[in-house]
Motif scaffolding. Sequence first.
Motif, PDB file in Angstrom:
ATOM      1  N   PHE A   1      -1.566   8.868   4.511  1.00  0.00           N
ATOM      2  CA  PHE A   1      -0.180   8.910   4.041  1.00  0.00           C
ATOM      3  C   PHE A   1       0.798   8.681   5.192  1.00  0.00           C
ATOM      4  O   PHE A   1       1.779   9.396   5.354  1.00  0.00           O
ATOM      5  CB  PHE A   1       0.079  10.242   3.352  1.00  0.00           C
ATOM      6  CG  PHE A   1      -0.734  10.431   2.100  1.00  0.00           C
ATOM      7  CD1 PHE A   1      -0.225  10.030   0.875  1.00  0.00           C
ATOM      8  CD2 PHE A   1      -1.997  10.993   2.154  1.00  0.00           C
ATOM      9  CE1 PHE A   1      -0.984  10.191  -0.286  1.00  0.00           C
ATOM     10  CE2 PHE A   1      -2.750  11.166   1.001  1.00  0.00           C
ATOM     11  CZ  PHE A   1      -2.246  10.765  -0.222  1.00  0.00           C
ATOM     12  N   CYS A   2       0.496   7.668   5.994  1.00  0.00           N
ATOM     13  CA  CYS A   2       1.406   7.270   7.071  1.00  0.00           C
ATOM     14  C   CYS A   2       2.451   6.339   6.469  1.00  0.00           C
ATOM     15  O   CYS A   2       2.556   6.185   5.259  1.00  0.00           O
ATOM     16  CB  CYS A   2       0.621   6.595   8.196  1.00  0.00           C
ATOM     17  SG  CYS A   2      -0.650   5.432   7.624  1.00  0.00           S
ATOM     18  N   ASP A   3       3.253   5.710   7.301  1.00  0.00           N
ATOM     19  CA  ASP A   3       4.272   4.791   6.825  1.00  0.00           C
ATOM     20  C   ASP A   3       4.117   3.470   7.566  1.00  0.00           C
ATOM     21  O   ASP A   3       4.471   3.388   8.741  1.00  0.00           O
ATOM     22  CB  ASP A   3       5.667   5.377   7.061  1.00  0.00           C
ATOM     23  CG  ASP A   3       6.756   4.552   6.398  1.00  0.00           C
ATOM     24  OD1 ASP A   3       6.429   3.748   5.509  1.00  0.00           O
ATOM     25  OD2 ASP A   3       7.930   4.718   6.771  1.00  0.00           O
ATOM     26  N   PRO A   4       3.547   2.432   6.931  1.00  0.00           N
ATOM     27  CA  PRO A   4       3.173   2.320   5.525  1.00  0.00           C
ATOM     28  C   PRO A   4       1.875   3.049   5.199  1.00  0.00           C
ATOM     29  O   PRO A   4       1.081   3.333   6.087  1.00  0.00           O
ATOM     30  CB  PRO A   4       3.006   0.807   5.347  1.00  0.00           C
ATOM     31  CG  PRO A   4       2.500   0.352   6.684  1.00  0.00           C
ATOM     32  CD  PRO A   4       3.265   1.181   7.684  1.00  0.00           C
ATOM     33  N   GLU A   5       1.705   3.349   3.898  1.00  0.00           N
ATOM     34  CA  GLU A   5       0.469   3.981   3.465  1.00  0.00           C
ATOM     35  C   GLU A   5      -0.701   3.017   3.602  1.00  0.00           C
ATOM     36  O   GLU A   5      -0.529   1.790   3.507  1.00  0.00           O
ATOM     37  CB  GLU A   5       0.575   4.430   2.005  1.00  0.00           C
ATOM     38  CG  GLU A   5       1.517   5.595   1.793  1.00  0.00           C
ATOM     39  CD  GLU A   5       1.603   6.044   0.355  1.00  0.00           C
ATOM     40  OE1 GLU A   5       2.113   7.156   0.122  1.00  0.00           O
ATOM     41  OE2 GLU A   5       1.169   5.290  -0.545  1.00  0.00           O
ATOM     42  N   ALA A   6      -1.893   3.583   3.811  1.00  0.00           N
ATOM     43  CA  ALA A   6      -3.109   2.783   3.921  1.00  0.00           C
ATOM     44  C   ALA A   6      -4.194   3.455   3.094  1.00  0.00           C
ATOM     45  O   ALA A   6      -4.384   4.664   3.180  1.00  0.00           O
ATOM     46  CB  ALA A   6      -3.547   2.668   5.373  1.00  0.00           C
ATOM     47  N   CYS A   7      -4.899   2.666   2.286  1.00  0.00           N
ATOM     48  CA  CYS A   7      -5.958   3.257   1.479  1.00  0.00           C
ATOM     49  C   CYS A   7      -7.035   2.216   1.198  1.00  0.00           C
ATOM     50  O   CYS A   7      -6.799   1.009   1.240  1.00  0.00           O
ATOM     51  CB  CYS A   7      -5.397   3.830   0.178  1.00  0.00           C
ATOM     52  SG  CYS A   7      -4.509   2.658  -0.870  1.00  0.00           S
ATOM     53  N   ALA A   8      -8.231   2.715   0.913  1.00  0.00           N
ATOM     54  CA  ALA A   8      -9.362   1.825   0.656  1.00  0.00           C
ATOM     55  C   ALA A   8     -10.428   2.578  -0.113  1.00  0.00           C
ATOM     56  O   ALA A   8     -10.504   3.804  -0.076  1.00  0.00           O
ATOM     57  CB  ALA A   8      -9.932   1.289   1.975  1.00  0.00           C
ATOM     58  N   VAL A   9     -11.273   1.815  -0.795  1.00  0.00           N
ATOM     59  CA  VAL A   9     -12.456   2.370  -1.448  1.00  0.00           C
ATOM     60  C   VAL A   9     -13.610   1.394  -1.247  1.00  0.00           C
ATOM     61  O   VAL A   9     -13.401   0.181  -1.210  1.00  0.00           O
ATOM     62  CB  VAL A   9     -12.213   2.611  -2.952  1.00  0.00           C
ATOM     63  CG1 VAL A   9     -11.900   1.324  -3.688  1.00  0.00           C
ATOM     64  CG2 VAL A   9     -13.405   3.325  -3.592  1.00  0.00           C
ATOM     65  N   GLY A  10     -14.806   1.940  -1.105  1.00  0.00           N
ATOM     66  CA  GLY A  10     -15.975   1.096  -0.934  1.00  0.00           C
ATOM     67  C   GLY A  10     -16.101   0.566   0.476  1.00  0.00           C
ATOM     68  O   GLY A  10     -15.709   1.221   1.447  1.00  0.00           O
ATOM     69  N   LEU A  11     -16.644  -0.640   0.601  1.00  0.00           N
ATOM     70  CA  LEU A  11     -16.974  -1.216   1.896  1.00  0.00           C
ATOM     71  C   LEU A  11     -15.851  -2.093   2.434  1.00  0.00           C
ATOM     72  O   LEU A  11     -15.093  -2.695   1.671  1.00  0.00           O
ATOM     73  CB  LEU A  11     -18.250  -2.059   1.785  1.00  0.00           C
ATOM     74  CG  LEU A  11     -19.498  -1.363   1.245  1.00  0.00           C
ATOM     75  CD1 LEU A  11     -20.646  -2.356   1.169  1.00  0.00           C
ATOM     76  CD2 LEU A  11     -19.879  -0.164   2.097  1.00  0.00           C
TER      77      LEU A  11
END
Length: 497
Positions: free
Chosen positions: A374-384
């Motif tokens: 939840f930084c700015d910008p947000e970063a997210c991922a799922v899987g590989l």
Amino acid sequence: MSEAAQAAAVQDTFDVVVVGAGPVGQTVADKTRAAGLSVAVVERELVGGECSYWACVPSKALLRPVIAVSDARRVDGARQAVTGPVAAGGAFARRDGFVTGWKDDGQADWVHGIGAELVRGHGRLDGPRRVAVQTSRGERRVLTARHAVAVATGSKPAIPAIPGIDEAKPWTNREATDSHTVPPRLAIVGGGGVAVEMATAWQGLGSQVTLLVRRSGLLPRMEPFVGEMVAVGLAEAGVMIRTGVSVTALSRPGGTGPVTLTLDDGGALEADEILYATGRLPLTDDIGLESVGLSPGAWLDVDESCRVRGLDGGWLYALGDINHHALLTHQGKYQARIAGAAIGALAAGRELDTAAWGPHAATADVHAVPQVFFCDPEACAVGLSAAEAERAGHRVRAVDVDLGRTVKGADLYADGYTGRARMLVDEDTGRLLGVTFVGPAVSELLHSATVAVAGQIPVGRLWHAVPCFPTISEVWLRLLEAYGAGGEGGAVRDGAD
């Protein structure tokens, strides 16, 4: 334990004994109680654990006002209304509310409410199916489990043994999330999730943050473009980022005043506080592992149902951080649901179903782990990631989309929206192996990606999952168009194997 001590100890028997009452321990206790089993829950600190008081909850409470102000400044008409900085006092008060003033009465009541017994004290294994507790009242209580002991003691910060570390009194995630004062200058050592989140929070609360990163970039376990874009966002907020540098010594005479950091490039840096965010170690050094032939301080190796390998009887389960599968609260709770179902099945005399995606197999720990920073910008991922998929031998195609240029919902969300999405398609199966998003407000996109990856949905079928206009979720349409799914000549099968 001596015979005299055993005789003096209070001894009780339960179906299941849970050591650790954080979210993971609470979840396995709830699941096994729902199966009709008697449960004792042992906790030496606060019921609710690290996540509730010093990690997930307080960090997000501190980040939210910072991100809210940043979002407002990205929208013409709103930015003119932002006339000052974030009020740190208000942010601290809001954080204090979410952690209930570091009092756990409500969470303790919840444990009692599900019908489990809460035992406050330090629990240690004392041989097979036994947990000896030095209670907070100074008593010794021995708990015996008929079916299972579930250990969910979590992890602790990894602090390097460098000269001056003790006198420097560095912050860990705990001090970084429970402080009521803003250090004028904060040095953060690390480049992972805790480091970038706390850099975002404290820069926004008024510190001058310097981020010291040993590697060449941030968030090294995600796609390379993620760290690059997060670095740009942090720099624009005023964070000083220095990569390829390590701290070799610290100095803080008397343990007060500024701390001086000596760097391996020959330079030095002065800060009012230093935060170490350089990884975690398992909290298994003092839980009695030696009494059952395991090594204290080690990560615990578990099977698909989170049972510890190498022990006769299959009675010991290790959940959450300590099994080192994924040091994330939501994954630990997932494991607890799996283990709880397995314990209940075995107690009822049923066989386990640990086939792929079976009810007693923590398959998502391998195939579909979601994570958000939840930084700015947000970063997210799922899987590989692409690199991970290639190392695993998959034949993959990566499809990238610029959110700001192609998604109307993103453009409406923020003027000059900057963000990027990537999906990885297994070219042999036509299914997603991984999805990554970076940009403002992308965290709420992640569960749709998690469903697609965990569900092994063919990419062509996703063409029929219609995103609402105008939302940022239209990125899915742009990704599918870029891949060639759904239109004339689409290259993706729509159906089963």
